[in-house]
Scaffold this motif. Structure first.
Motif, PDB file in Angstrom:
ATOM      1  N   GLY A  53       0.772  -1.231   0.000  1.00  0.00           N
ATOM      2  CA  GLY A  53       0.000   0.000   0.000  1.00  0.00           C
ATOM      3  C   GLY A  53       0.806   1.285   0.000  1.00  0.00           C
ATOM      4  O   GLY A  53       0.222   2.379   0.007  1.00  0.00           O
ATOM      5  N   TRP A  54       2.138   1.193  -0.060  1.00  0.00           N
ATOM      6  CA  TRP A  54       2.946   2.407   0.012  1.00  0.00           C
ATOM      7  C   TRP A  54       2.917   3.200  -1.285  1.00  0.00           C
ATOM      8  O   TRP A  54       3.053   4.431  -1.266  1.00  0.00           O
ATOM      9  CB  TRP A  54       4.386   2.053   0.377  1.00  0.00           C
ATOM     10  N   LEU A  55       2.737   2.540  -2.415  1.00  0.00           N
ATOM     11  CA  LEU A  55       2.778   3.246  -3.693  1.00  0.00           C
ATOM     12  C   LEU A  55       1.550   4.117  -3.945  1.00  0.00           C
ATOM     13  O   LEU A  55       1.573   4.955  -4.843  1.00  0.00           O
ATOM     14  CB  LEU A  55       2.940   2.245  -4.852  1.00  0.00           C
ATOM     15  N   LYS A  56       0.497   3.935  -3.182  1.00  0.00           N
ATOM     16  CA  LYS A  56      -0.691   4.760  -3.409  1.00  0.00           C
ATOM     17  C   LYS A  56      -0.392   6.234  -3.167  1.00  0.00           C
ATOM     18  O   LYS A  56      -1.100   7.108  -3.679  1.00  0.00           O
ATOM     19  CB  LYS A  56      -1.839   4.307  -2.513  1.00  0.00           C
ATOM     20  N   HIS A  57       0.681   6.511  -2.446  1.00  0.00           N
ATOM     21  CA  HIS A  57       1.032   7.902  -2.155  1.00  0.00           C
ATOM     22  C   HIS A  57       1.792   8.552  -3.314  1.00  0.00           C
ATOM     23  O   HIS A  57       2.061   9.752  -3.261  1.00  0.00           O
ATOM     24  CB  HIS A  57       1.868   7.966  -0.883  1.00  0.00           C
ATOM     25  N   THR A  58       2.113   7.765  -4.356  1.00  0.00           N
ATOM     26  CA  THR A  58       2.841   8.320  -5.501  1.00  0.00           C
ATOM     27  C   THR A  58       1.906   8.852  -6.581  1.00  0.00           C
ATOM     28  O   THR A  58       2.381   9.426  -7.565  1.00  0.00           O
ATOM     29  CB  THR A  58       3.747   7.255  -6.138  1.00  0.00           C
ATOM     30  N   ALA A  59       0.602   8.667  -6.434  1.00  0.00           N
ATOM     31  CA  ALA A  59      -0.337   9.038  -7.493  1.00  0.00           C
ATOM     32  C   ALA A  59      -1.537   9.754  -6.911  1.00  0.00           C
ATOM     33  O   ALA A  59      -1.838   9.648  -5.717  1.00  0.00           O
ATOM     34  CB  ALA A  59      -0.788   7.789  -8.256  1.00  0.00           C
ATOM     35  N   SER A  60      -2.240  10.465  -7.789  1.00  0.00           N
ATOM     36  CA  SER A  60      -3.439  11.185  -7.371  1.00  0.00           C
ATOM     37  C   SER A  60      -4.533  10.989  -8.420  1.00  0.00           C
ATOM     38  O   SER A  60      -4.749  11.848  -9.286  1.00  0.00           O
ATOM     39  CB  SER A  60      -3.130  12.677  -7.197  1.00  0.00           C
ATOM     40  N   PRO A  61      -5.235   9.845  -8.362  1.00  0.00           N
ATOM     41  CA  PRO A  61      -6.266   9.568  -9.372  1.00  0.00           C
ATOM     42  C   PRO A  61      -7.412  10.566  -9.361  1.00  0.00           C
ATOM     43  O   PRO A  61      -8.044  10.812 -10.384  1.00  0.00           O
ATOM     44  CB  PRO A  61      -6.755   8.162  -8.994  1.00  0.00           C
ATOM     45  N   ASP A  62      -7.711  11.151  -8.206  1.00  0.00           N
ATOM     46  CA  ASP A  62      -8.861  12.058  -8.100  1.00  0.00           C
ATOM     47  C   ASP A  62      -8.493  13.520  -8.288  1.00  0.00           C
ATOM     48  O   ASP A  62      -9.327  14.407  -8.115  1.00  0.00           O
ATOM     49  CB  ASP A  62      -9.561  11.880  -6.752  1.00  0.00           C
ATOM     50  N   GLY A  63      -7.235  13.785  -8.628  1.00  0.00           N
ATOM     51  CA  GLY A  63      -6.821  15.157  -8.872  1.00  0.00           C
ATOM     52  C   GLY A  63      -6.420  15.938  -7.642  1.00  0.00           C
ATOM     53  O   GLY A  63      -6.040  17.104  -7.740  1.00  0.00           O
ATOM     54  N   ALA A  64      -6.477  15.319  -6.466  1.00  0.00           N
ATOM     55  CA  ALA A  64      -6.046  16.006  -5.243  1.00  0.00           C
ATOM     56  C   ALA A  64      -4.531  16.199  -5.272  1.00  0.00           C
ATOM     57  O   ALA A  64      -3.809  15.405  -5.872  1.00  0.00           O
ATOM     58  CB  ALA A  64      -6.451  15.203  -4.019  1.00  0.00           C
ATOM     59  N   PRO A  65      -4.030  17.244  -4.637  1.00  0.00           N
ATOM     60  CA  PRO A  65      -2.574  17.455  -4.622  1.00  0.00           C
ATOM     61  C   PRO A  65      -1.850  16.280  -3.973  1.00  0.00           C
ATOM     62  O   PRO A  65      -2.356  15.676  -3.022  1.00  0.00           O
ATOM     63  CB  PRO A  65      -2.408  18.737  -3.790  1.00  0.00           C
ATOM     64  N   LEU A  66      -0.684  15.967  -4.490  1.00  0.00           N
ATOM     65  CA  LEU A  66       0.145  14.948  -3.866  1.00  0.00           C
ATOM     66  C   LEU A  66       0.616  15.450  -2.508  1.00  0.00           C
ATOM     67  O   LEU A  66       0.908  16.625  -2.332  1.00  0.00           O
ATOM     68  CB  LEU A  66       1.351  14.641  -4.754  1.00  0.00           C
ATOM     69  N   ASP A  67       0.673  14.557  -1.537  1.00  0.00           N
ATOM     70  CA  ASP A  67       1.171  14.911  -0.208  1.00  0.00           C
ATOM     71  C   ASP A  67       2.696  14.822  -0.268  1.00  0.00           C
ATOM     72  O   ASP A  67       3.278  13.744  -0.141  1.00  0.00           O
ATOM     73  CB  ASP A  67       0.604  13.950   0.838  1.00  0.00           C
ATOM     74  N   VAL A  68       3.334  15.970  -0.469  1.00  0.00           N
ATOM     75  CA  VAL A  68       4.777  15.982  -0.676  1.00  0.00           C
ATOM     76  C   VAL A  68       5.517  15.566   0.588  1.00  0.00           C
ATOM     77  O   VAL A  68       6.573  14.938   0.521  1.00  0.00           O
ATOM     78  CB  VAL A  68       5.244  17.366  -1.153  1.00  0.00           C
ATOM     79  N   ARG A  69       4.975  15.870   1.749  1.00  0.00           N
ATOM     80  CA  ARG A  69       5.641  15.453   2.977  1.00  0.00           C
ATOM     81  C   ARG A  69       5.662  13.934   3.110  1.00  0.00           C
ATOM     82  O   ARG A  69       6.645  13.361   3.598  1.00  0.00           O
ATOM     83  CB  ARG A  69       4.966  16.107   4.181  1.00  0.00           C
ATOM     84  N   LYS A  70       4.617  13.260   2.662  1.00  0.00           N
ATOM     85  CA  LYS A  70       4.638  11.792   2.676  1.00  0.00           C
ATOM     86  C   LYS A  70       5.636  11.255   1.655  1.00  0.00           C
ATOM     87  O   LYS A  70       6.325  10.255   1.912  1.00  0.00           O
ATOM     88  CB  LYS A  70       3.241  11.240   2.403  1.00  0.00           C
ATOM     89  N   LEU A  71       5.728  11.901   0.505  1.00  0.00           N
ATOM     90  CA  LEU A  71       6.714  11.488  -0.489  1.00  0.00           C
ATOM     91  C   LEU A  71       8.130  11.657   0.059  1.00  0.00           C
ATOM     92  O   LEU A  71       8.991  10.789  -0.112  1.00  0.00           O
ATOM     93  CB  LEU A  71       6.550  12.306  -1.768  1.00  0.00           C
ATOM     94  N   VAL A  72       8.376  12.783   0.719  1.00  0.00           N
ATOM     95  CA  VAL A  72       9.683  13.056   1.301  1.00  0.00           C
ATOM     96  C   VAL A  72      10.027  12.028   2.379  1.00  0.00           C
ATOM     97  O   VAL A  72      11.124  11.451   2.389  1.00  0.00           O
ATOM     98  CB  VAL A  72       9.695  14.493   1.873  1.00  0.00           C
ATOM     99  N   LEU A  73       9.100  11.786   3.287  1.00  0.00           N
ATOM    100  CA  LEU A  73       9.344  10.812   4.339  1.00  0.00           C
ATOM    101  C   LEU A  73       9.549   9.408   3.766  1.00  0.00           C
ATOM    102  O   LEU A  73      10.388   8.636   4.253  1.00  0.00           O
ATOM    103  CB  LEU A  73       8.184  10.813   5.336  1.00  0.00           C
ATOM    104  N   SER A  74       8.785   9.081   2.722  1.00  0.00           N
ATOM    105  CA  SER A  74       8.921   7.759   2.098  1.00  0.00           C
ATOM    106  C   SER A  74      10.321   7.554   1.549  1.00  0.00           C
ATOM    107  O   SER A  74      10.976   6.533   1.809  1.00  0.00           O
ATOM    108  CB  SER A  74       7.893   7.599   0.979  1.00  0.00           C
TER     109      SER A  74
END
Length: 385
Positions: free
Chosen positions: A54-75
Motif C-alpha cells: 500500500g505504500w505506492l498509493k502515495h505516488t499518485a493522485s487519481p482524483d486530482g487532489a494534490p500529492l502529499d509531498v511530505r509523505k513522499l519526502v518521508l517515504s
C-alpha cells in the motif's frame, strides 16, 4: 528508526508521524538482504511488494487532489536509509506518472494510476536526450502531427526504468514555439512499433537505465498529456514536486551513514579506548549531525510549503537538493573514513552508500544547475523589489 525526534518538528501533522513510523517498521521487516546483482528483477519485485503493502498509493493522485509531498519526502528518506533500490523503485512510480497525476485526463488517470499505484505497472520519465540533459530547451526529439496521430522520432538517454517500464512519459518537440515552449508530453508503451531499447547503461550504483530510440512511432493524439506546447511546464511542475524528494533520499543515505559511523566508533577501540572518546572523532560526528539536521530543515520546509498550496517552490526545492545531496556526500565520506579500511571494502554498507549518493548530485538537475535556479530567483526578487 534510530532518530525519530525530527518527526516532532512542526512541519508534520499526526498522520505524517504515524505514516513514518509504520513505513519504517515495514521496511525493517521487509528490506533486509536485498539482492542488487540483478537490478531488473529486484526492481520489479520491489515495486510489486511496495504496491501490495500500500505504500505506492502515495505516488499518485487519481482524483486530482494534490500529492502529499511530505509523505513522499518521508517515504524516500526512510526507504533510502534502508535500501537504495527500494527508494529508487518507489520514486520512479511517482516521477514516471507525475505528469498524469497533475495534468492527465480522467481517462489517462483511470487507465494508468490504479496500476502504477498498486505495483502492477512500472513507470518511467523520459526527458533527457544525448545532447540535452539540463538544457531541456535544446531537445530535438520530434512529435509530428499526422491527422489524429503523432509520429515520434528521436532518442532519449539515461532513462531510469528504461527497459523494464510498462509506460513512459515522453517529452518531444511539437513546435508550437521555439525552445522550451515547443515541447509536449506523451504516454508511450514499449509494445508500440518503433520503440526500441538501444542500450542498457551500467553505472557505479546499479539501476535499470537505458537509451531509447523512437523511429516513426505512431500514437493517437489522445496519448498527449495536457495541451500541445505545455511539455516544459509539465516537466518543471513534476520536478518541482519530486526534486525535493531527491534531497530526501540523500538525507536518508546520510542518516544511515551517521548511524553506521556512530556504531563503528562506539564499538571500535584504539589504545584500549573506543574511537568515540577521541575529540577528533567527536568533531566528525558533530559535523555529520549538523549536516543531517540542516538538510532536513531545508527539505521539510520545501515539502511543507508545497503542501500549503504554494504554486511553485523552485527556489526552496533547489536549495534543498543542492545542499542535501552535496552534504550527504560529505557525511558519507566521513563515515567511510571513520571505518578505516573496512570503509572501502565491498559489501560494507558505507561503501555502498558512497556509490549510491554520487548520482543524486547529477540527476533531476545537477548541483550547478540548482545554483543557477537559486541565483536567478534571488536576483529576480531583488530587481522586482
Amino acid at each position: 528508526m534510530a532518530d525519530r525526534s525530527f518527526l516532532d518538528w512542526p512541519f508534520f501533522e499526526p498522520h505524517h508521524r504515524d505514516f513514518a513510523r509504520d513505513l519504517d517498521d515495514w521496511a525493517s521487516g521487509n528490506l533486509t538482504g536485498i539482492d542488487h546483482a540483478d537490478t531488473d528483477s529486484t526492481c520489479r519485485k520491489l515495486v510489486a511488494e511496495l504496491g501490495r503493502a500500500g505504500w505506492l498509493k502515495h505516488t499518485a493522485s487519481p482524483d486530482g487532489a494534490p500529492l502529499d509531498v511530505r509523505k513522499l519526502v518521508l517515504s524516500r528518506e526512510i526507504l533510502a536509509r534502508h535500501d537504495g533500490l527500494a527508494d529508487f523503485s518507489f520514486a520512479m512510480q511517482g516521477l514516471g506518472t507525475g505528469a498524469i497525476s497533475l495534468f492527465g485526463t480522467a481517462e489517462q488517470k483511470q487507465q494508468w494510476l490504479p496500476l502504477t499505484s498498486t505495483g502492477k505497472a512500472i513507470s518511467a520519465f523520459a526527458l533527457t536526450e544525448p545532447q540535452s540533459g539540463s538544457d531541456v530547451a535544446n531537445s530535438t526529439m520530434t512529435a509530428t502531427r499526422d491527422g489524429n496521430d503523432y509520429i515520434l522520432n528521436g532518442e532519449k538517454t539515461w532513462i531510469s526504468n528504461g527497459g523494464i517500464a510498462d509506460l513512459y512519459t515522453v517529452f518531444a518537440r511539437t513546435g508550437e514555439a521555439p525552445g522550451a515552449r515547443g515541447l509536449s508530453a506523451f504516454i508511450v508503451t514499449p509494445d508500440m512499433p518503433g520503440f526500441e531499447v538501444v542500450e542498457r547503461l551500467q553505472v557505479m550504483a546499479p539501476h535499470p537505465l537505458a537509451r531509447l530510440r523512437f523511429s516513426d512511432l505512431r500514437l493517437p493524439a489522445s496519448a498527449m498529456i495536457g495541451a500541445p506546447g505545455q511539455g516544459f511546464k509539465l516537466a518543471m511542475s513534476v520536478l518541482d514536486v519530486f526534486r525535493t524528494t531527491v534531497a530526501a533520499a540523500a538525507l536518508g543515505f546520510a542518516r544511515r551513514a551517521l548511524d553506521e559511523a556512530v556504531t563503528r566508533v562506539t564499538e571500535r577501540q584504539i589504545g584500549g579506548k573506543p574511537l568515540a572518546d577521541m575529540q577528533m572523532v567527536q568533531a566528525h560526528i558533530a559535523d555529520m549531525a549538523v549536516d543531517v539536521d540542516a538538510s532536513a530543515l531545508l527539505i521539510y520546509r520545501a515539502a511543507w510549503l508545497k503542501d500549503q498550496g504554494a504554486a511553485r517552490v523552485s527556489r526552496e526545492a533547489a536549495m534543498a537538493k543542492l545542499f542535501s545531496t552535496d552534504q550527504a556526500q560529505q557525511v558519507i565520506d566521513r563515515a567511510v573514513q571513520l571505518h578505516g579500511g573496512d570503509g572501502v571494502r565491498c559489501g560494507q554498507k558505507v561503501e555502498a552508500l558512497y556509490r549510491d549518493i554520487r548520482a543524486l548530485r547529477i540527476y533531476e538537475g545537477a548541483s550547478d544547475v540548482q545554483r543557477i535556479i537559486i541565483a536567478r530567483q534571488v536576483l529576480d526578487q531583488l530587481r522586482g523589489s
